[in-house]
Design a protein around this motif. Structure first.
Motif, PDB file in Angstrom:
ATOM      1  N   PHE A 152       0.831  -1.219   0.000  1.00 29.81           N
ATOM      2  CA  PHE A 152       0.000   0.000   0.000  1.00 29.81           C
ATOM      3  C   PHE A 152       0.865   1.269   0.000  1.00 29.81           C
ATOM      4  N   VAL A 153       1.946   1.248   0.801  1.00 31.27           N
ATOM      5  CA  VAL A 153       2.741   2.486   0.866  1.00 31.27           C
ATOM      6  C   VAL A 153       3.525   2.715  -0.429  1.00 31.27           C
ATOM      7  N   ASN A 154       3.630   1.681  -1.268  1.00 31.38           N
ATOM      8  CA  ASN A 154       4.302   1.854  -2.567  1.00 31.38           C
ATOM      9  C   ASN A 154       3.325   2.006  -3.727  1.00 31.38           C
ATOM     10  N   PHE A 155       2.036   2.132  -3.408  1.00 29.44           N
ATOM     11  CA  PHE A 155       1.026   2.196  -4.474  1.00 29.44           C
ATOM     12  C   PHE A 155       1.367   3.270  -5.525  1.00 29.44           C
ATOM     13  N   ALA A 156       1.678   4.476  -5.057  1.00 33.73           N
ATOM     14  CA  ALA A 156       1.923   5.572  -6.002  1.00 33.73           C
ATOM     15  C   ALA A 156       3.216   5.324  -6.791  1.00 33.73           C
ATOM     16  N   ASN A 157       4.258   4.834  -6.105  1.00 31.76           N
ATOM     17  CA  ASN A 157       5.517   4.523  -6.804  1.00 31.76           C
ATOM     18  C   ASN A 157       5.297   3.524  -7.927  1.00 31.76           C
ATOM     19  N   VAL A 158       4.541   2.485  -7.618  1.00 31.32           N
ATOM     20  CA  VAL A 158       4.334   1.430  -8.615  1.00 31.32           C
ATOM     21  C   VAL A 158       3.442   1.943  -9.743  1.00 31.32           C
ATOM     22  N   LEU A 159       2.418   2.688  -9.365  1.00 31.89           N
ATOM     23  CA  LEU A 159       1.499   3.193 -10.387  1.00 31.89           C
ATOM     24  C   LEU A 159       2.242   4.041 -11.422  1.00 31.89           C
ATOM     25  N   LEU A 274      -5.807   2.373   1.273  1.00 28.11           N
ATOM     26  CA  LEU A 274      -5.284   3.542   0.545  1.00 28.11           C
ATOM     27  C   LEU A 274      -5.795   4.834   1.173  1.00 28.11           C
ATOM     28  N   ARG A 275      -7.043   4.829   1.621  1.00 29.99           N
ATOM     29  CA  ARG A 275      -7.603   6.038   2.237  1.00 29.99           C
ATOM     30  C   ARG A 275      -6.844   6.370   3.529  1.00 29.99           C
ATOM     31  N   GLN A 276      -6.586   5.370   4.345  1.00 31.27           N
ATOM     32  CA  GLN A 276      -5.864   5.586   5.605  1.00 31.27           C
ATOM     33  C   GLN A 276      -4.477   6.166   5.347  1.00 31.27           C
ATOM     34  N   HIS A 277      -3.738   5.520   4.410  1.00 27.02           N
ATOM     35  CA  HIS A 277      -2.374   5.984   4.147  1.00 27.02           C
ATOM     36  C   HIS A 277      -2.379   7.380   3.495  1.00 27.02           C
ATOM     37  N   ALA A 278      -3.378   7.651   2.687  1.00 31.27           N
ATOM     38  CA  ALA A 278      -3.473   8.990   2.078  1.00 31.27           C
ATOM     39  C   ALA A 278      -3.696  10.031   3.171  1.00 31.27           C
ATOM     40  N   GLU A 279      -4.605   9.732   4.088  1.00 35.77           N
ATOM     41  CA  GLU A 279      -4.903  10.690   5.159  1.00 35.77           C
ATOM     42  C   GLU A 279      -3.703  10.910   6.076  1.00 35.77           C
ATOM     43  N   HIS A 280      -3.028   9.841   6.430  1.00 32.06           N
ATOM     44  CA  HIS A 280      -1.911   9.967   7.380  1.00 32.06           C
ATOM     45  C   HIS A 280      -0.650  10.540   6.742  1.00 32.06           C
ATOM     46  N   SER A 281      -0.419  10.249   5.474  1.00 31.90           N
ATOM     47  CA  SER A 281       0.843  10.683   4.855  1.00 31.90           C
ATOM     48  C   SER A 281       0.695  11.985   4.083  1.00 31.90           C
ATOM     49  N   GLY A 282      -0.524  12.302   3.700  1.00 29.10           N
ATOM     50  CA  GLY A 282      -0.737  13.480   2.872  1.00 29.10           C
ATOM     51  C   GLY A 282      -0.514  13.203   1.393  1.00 29.10           C
ATOM     52  N   ALA A 283      -0.095  11.981   1.050  1.00 28.78           N
ATOM     53  CA  ALA A 283       0.130  11.645  -0.369  1.00 28.78           C
ATOM     54  C   ALA A 283      -1.215  11.399  -1.056  1.00 28.78           C
ATOM     55  N   LYS A 284      -1.241  11.636  -2.345  1.00 27.51           N
ATOM     56  CA  LYS A 284      -2.457  11.353  -3.117  1.00 27.51           C
ATOM     57  C   LYS A 284      -2.402   9.909  -3.573  1.00 27.51           C
ATOM     58  N   LEU A 285      -3.253   9.082  -3.036  1.00 26.95           N
ATOM     59  CA  LEU A 285      -3.233   7.676  -3.435  1.00 26.95           C
ATOM     60  C   LEU A 285      -4.516   7.363  -4.200  1.00 26.95           C
ATOM     61  N   GLU A 286      -4.540   7.921  -5.418  1.00 29.97           N
ATOM     62  CA  GLU A 286      -5.744   7.813  -6.243  1.00 29.97           C
ATOM     63  C   GLU A 286      -5.327   7.389  -7.648  1.00 29.97           C
ATOM     64  N   TYR A 287      -6.352   7.110  -8.435  1.00 30.68           N
ATOM     65  CA  TYR A 287      -6.093   6.877  -9.847  1.00 30.68           C
ATOM     66  C   TYR A 287      -6.929   7.856 -10.667  1.00 30.68           C
ATOM     67  N   PHE A 288      -6.276   8.475 -11.627  1.00 32.11           N
ATOM     68  CA  PHE A 288      -7.011   9.382 -12.502  1.00 32.11           C
ATOM     69  C   PHE A 288      -7.248   8.706 -13.840  1.00 32.11           C
ATOM     70  N   ASP A 289      -8.498   8.456 -14.127  1.00 34.27           N
ATOM     71  CA  ASP A 289      -8.855   7.760 -15.361  1.00 34.27           C
ATOM     72  C   ASP A 289      -9.068   8.799 -16.471  1.00 34.27           C
ATOM     73  N   GLN A 290      -8.113   8.861 -17.403  1.00 32.47           N
ATOM     74  CA  GLN A 290      -8.186   9.895 -18.440  1.00 32.47           C
ATOM     75  C   GLN A 290      -9.365   9.693 -19.370  1.00 32.47           C
ATOM     76  N   ALA A 291      -9.753   8.446 -19.571  1.00 35.42           N
ATOM     77  CA  ALA A 291     -10.864   8.168 -20.488  1.00 35.42           C
ATOM     78  C   ALA A 291     -12.163   8.783 -19.981  1.00 35.42           C
ATOM     79  N   THR A 292     -12.384   8.677 -18.661  1.00 32.04           N
ATOM     80  CA  THR A 292     -13.672   9.175 -18.125  1.00 32.04           C
ATOM     81  C   THR A 292     -13.506  10.483 -17.373  1.00 32.04           C
ATOM     82  N   ASN A 293     -12.245  10.940 -17.258  1.00 30.73           N
ATOM     83  CA  ASN A 293     -11.962  12.160 -16.507  1.00 30.73           C
ATOM     84  C   ASN A 293     -12.308  12.029 -15.021  1.00 30.73           C
ATOM     85  N   GLU A 294     -12.261  10.800 -14.525  1.00 28.48           N
ATOM     86  CA  GLU A 294     -12.645  10.570 -13.128  1.00 28.48           C
ATOM     87  C   GLU A 294     -11.428  10.268 -12.277  1.00 28.48           C
ATOM     88  N   ARG A 295     -11.477  10.754 -11.043  1.00 25.76           N
ATOM     89  CA  ARG A 295     -10.421  10.468 -10.089  1.00 25.76           C
ATOM     90  C   ARG A 295     -11.044   9.631  -8.972  1.00 25.76           C
TER      91      ARG A 295
END
Ligand code: ATP
Length: 435
Positions: A152-159, A274-295
């Protein structure tokens, strides 16, 4: 059934699968050491998992995260607050038990007295240690109790580096540590063990379908590697068993001598981690889908298995005693993919004339398959040993070999023998083993 368990423990020590840790100092119950045969089998279990979860899939990548992690990680994951088991002490005999695993919450299984337990206390299972040479200024760190948080803490790195998008997974195999209240049942529950975990990140509206998918995939994995269908089941958790963040969890269970028990848990964890780690670390742990413009924050399906526990299940399931020429023999009918050695090369006798050809045959097969070479004892006893460690094929070099350049290949399960020319041996073995 209890006898089978003793046989497995016995065989493990006798043949070099598993040794009690710190054996010469009287043994250390929390941990086990994997011997020359066991290390091969454990690797095969992990390799088969990796093959099916990573190698054969374009939607899963691997990771090897650190074992040590700072408190912030465990604060966010919830482990510091709630990775606990309820501990009770018996006032009569002093034994410690894990309350939720007792058959009768009122009776001490050690001294059989009733009503002697203290109030249950929450006992945190994480091992804590210090990083840094000077105790006063050293920082607290924890040995990971699961491999999942490293993912989980490497989610953004891997993405960003892997160019994957949901649905996709991150898989990891490695050691985990839990200060279990009652380790036991051989390698089933230890304080140091190995896990094989995968976090599969999906669009929220696909979570249910992927949960079903992974339950089926994981059951198939065990069955494909030979676990008998009636020894394996998928048990959905009842509502009161579910963690607060999980909408569904099922355990893959094996019928051990002490009853059905868990090999793997498959959980729909929602977006909790992902929500917990985003809240505690301040990092954005989301996915932005360019096809639908959704985050969005992906939801997670987690198949989490134990490598060491699974190896025990494969050992128990493949163990058999049958009769060959009127004599009992013990045999591990392991799938060749899990067998420690695929091939054993055995010169019929230790006569000097045979040994160079036997070495030549070993050198021919060992680059392709993990192979054993054994020139000690009578050939019958060497076959028994190979049967006991599950070697599918034995290749015997005899005196005729010197004349006809052919060897005898003996099948572990049927004990039938084929004569095969050395020139054709590699192809023949590949055909028999299937890889
Ligand atoms: P249990 O209820 O048996 O304590 P758990 O539900 O806490 O296990 P998980 O946190 O889901 O286990 O861990 C995933 C897998 O890791 C388990 O299915 C098991 O195979 C393995 N595992 C967990 N704890 C141990 C242990 N102490 N020794 C060996 N394997 C373990």
């Amino acid at each position: 059934m209890a006898e089978l368990f003793d046989e497995i423990v016995n065989l493990s020590k006798r043949r070099g699968f598993v040794f009690q840790s710190a054996d010469i100092y009287g043994g250390f119950r929390s941990a086990y050491d994997y011997g020359p045969i066991g290390v091969l089998m454990l690797r095969n279990v992990k390799d088969q998992w990796w093959r099916s979860m990573v190698q054969l899939r374009s939607d899963v990548v691997g990771l090897d995260a650190s074992i040590l992690a700072p408190p912030a990680v465990w604060e966010a994951s919830g482990h510091l607050a709630s990775f606990t088991d309820p501990l009770v002490d018996c006032r009569e005999c002093g034994a410690r038990h894990r309350l939720d695993k007792l058959e009768d919450a009122e009776q001490c299984p050690t001294c059989n007295k009733r009503g002697t337990f203290t109030e249950a206390r929450d006992f945190n299972l994480m091992f804590k240690t210090q990083a840094g040479p000077v105790a006063e200024t050293a920082a607290d760190v924890y040995l990971r109790p699961e491999t999942a948080q490293g993912i989980f803490v490497n989610f953004a790195n891997v993405l960003t580096t892997s160019r994957k998008k949901p649905p996709f997974g991150i898989a990891q195999v490695g050691k985990s540590f839990r200060n279990e209240i009652t380790p036991g049942n051989f390698v089933f529950r230890t304080r140091e063990f190995e896990q094989m975990e995968m976090e599969y990140f999906v669009p929220p509206d696909q979570a249910d379908q992927w949960y079903e998918y992974w339950c089926n995939e994981r059951m198939d994995w065990y069955r494909d590697l030979g676990i008998a269908a009636d020894q394996l089941r998928l048990r959905p958790h009842a509502d009161d068993e579910l963690s607060h963040y999980s909408s569904a969890t099922s355990d893959v269970e094996y019928l051990f001598p002490w009853g059905w028990d868990e090999l793997e848990g498959i959980a729909n964890r929602g977006d909790f981690d992902l929500r917990q780690h985003a809240e505690h670390s301040g990092a954005k742990l989301e996915y932005f889908d360019q096809a639908t413009n959704e985050r969005y924050i992906p939801h997670v399906i987690e198949p989490a298995a134990g490598a060491t526990r699974t190896m025990l299940a494969f050992l128990m399931d493949s163990y058999a005693v049958d009769s060959v020429n009127g004599e009992d023999r013990t045999v591990l009918r392991l799938d060749p993919r899990l067998a420690p050695h695929k091939v054993a090369v055995l010169p019929l006798s230790r006569k000097d004339t045979l040994l160079p050809t036997a070495r030549e045959v070993f050198d021919l097969v060992s680059p392709h398959w993990m192979s054993d070479y054994d020139e000690t004892q009578a050939i019958g006893r060497r076959y028994r040993r190979q049967d006991e460690i599950g070697t599918p094929l034995c290749v015997t070099v005899d005196f005729d070999t010197l004349e006809d350049r052919a060897v005898t290949v003996r099948d572990r399960d049927t004990t039938e023998q084929d004569r095969v020319s050395i020139d054709r041996l590699e192809d023949y073995l590949r055909g028999r083993l299937g890889f």
